[in-house]
Design an enzyme around this catalytic site. Structure first.
Site: not given
Length: 396
Positions: A48, A51, A111-112, A139, A235
């Protein structure tokens, strides 16, 4: 083409390749200005890597420690008629600057979550690096196709146990509004844990260990967010929190596995920042606008690169890591200082449509949001023609 930002809700549907490269360069400059990371990693896998915190981790490892980096991402390349994803352009920028410094940089686009990409990663490590001494798991995908069952799991952003009404902001109209968010079903909770929990992290470490590509003393970390009262319902006490709590469970067996070879595994807690993922959570843009206001006034404001640089120097490779009672590494402590949270809560009670830009740093939030997509950098001429096709030669 001349590329301008086009924002729809919590997405910007255009990206600027030169601006994304400028974003990467600013992060590199921050890390290099802080000097070399003593005893830092040398061969790093970032799962990942394109970003947010994953990109910042790759930059910090490469330019703070001179590490060879292998980055995994799932991004779209630009075409002559359409811009690529910000993560593609970020990675192109990273490759450009890393290669200019003579640093090994290779990336895998795919696709990890899949067994295929895990095996491809192992093959590249064996061929090019031998072994890696740090694995960063960062990720941020809304969907996961389970590699064993082939079931498609989708994550949700919902509270658990009861419906929640929260104040948020319509970022298109700059108006406060009440969002009613329905409580998640057990199936939605389970799906979110399947996507964002610790199972895939554990699968990665198991696969790498079995293949013999983890160096003695290798470390791994995955990132989480705890937050405080304002964000807790949606969250930490919600579906995302259930997934992050799963990280805390899975890390114990991962740590035991790596400790047998002198290594370590830790969940690292990071502060709230502007990311594509956080912008989709109704309460977060408003909370971030207030948090930015308070922390900038205190001189403690940090974005992704400041957080990750701090984490590497202080905890991952520092002599006195900041550990909480759960064994997590903590880089979020400036956000959670009681005086910071009290000020944020005080402003939260006062905010309305009229004073939105006065008592919060909503403009700062909006500026940071656009920078995710390569817009708003003074050093970039946004009236110039730019080619949206930016190849990355070392993509496997």
């Amino acid at each position: 083409m001349i590329i301008k930002p086009r924002v729809r809700g919590f997405l910007c549907v255009t990206t600027h390749p030169t601006g994304c490269a400028a974003n990467v360069k600013r992060q590199i400059d921050y890390v290099t200005a802080n000097g070399r990371i003593e005893n830092g990693p040398k061969k790093v896998l970032v799962i990942g890597a394109s970003t947010g915190y994953g990109l910042a981790s790759r930059i910090t490892a490469a330019f703070g420690s001179g590490a060879a980096t292998l980055g995994l991402f799932f991004e779209k390349e630009g075409t002559e008629k359409k811009t690529g994803s910000a993560g593609w352009y970020n990675s192109a920028g990273f490759h450009h600057y890393a290669e200019a410094e003579g640093l090994y940089a290779k990336s895998i686009n795919g696709d990890a979550f899949s067994d295929e990409i895990k095996q491809k990663t192992i093959d590249v490590i064996k061929e090019d690096l031998g072994q890696v001494d740090l694995v960063v798991y960062s990720l941020a995908s809304p969907v996961r196709k389970h590699p064993k069952t082939e079931v498609l799991h989708r994550s949700t952003l919902k509270p658990i146990g009861q419906d929640v009404v929260q104040t948020g902001i319509d970022t298109d109209k700059n108006l406060l509004k009440q969002f009613t968010i329905e409580a998640a079903s057990q199936e939605e909770i389970d799906n979110t844990v399947a996507v964002m929990g610790g199972e895939d992290w554990q699968m990665w470490i198991d696969a790498l260990d079995e293949a013999g590509v983890l160096a003695p003393g290798a470390k791994t970390t995955a990132y989480t967010y705890l937050g405080d009262q304002i964000t807790q319902d949606i969250y930490w006490d919600g579906t995302i929190g259930a997934a992050k709590k799963d990280l805390d469970k899975k890390v114990l067996s991962i740590r035991k596995k790596l400790a047998a070879h002198g290594g370590d595994a830790r969940v690292s807690v990071l502060k709230a920042v502007v990311t594509q993922a956080s912008s989709a959570i109704p309460v977060m843009p408003l909370y971030l606008g207030l948090l930015f206001k308070v922390m900038k006034e205190e001189g403690t404001h940090e974005n992704c690169i400041e957080q990750i640089d701090l984490l590497f120097r202080e905890s991952l490779y520092g002599d006195t890591p900041r550990l909480d009672e759960e064994g997590r590494l903590r880089a979020d402590y400036k956000e959670l200082l009681p005086e910071i949270q009290r000020k944020v809560e005080g402003l939260w009670a006062q905010i309305n449509d009229e004073n939105l830009f006065e008592i919060s740093d909503m403009q700062g939030y909006k500026d940071e949001f656009l920078k995710l997509f390569g817009f708003g950098f003074d050093e970039v001429d946004y009236e110039s023609d730019v080619d949206p096709v930016v190849p990355i030669k070392n993509v496997v």
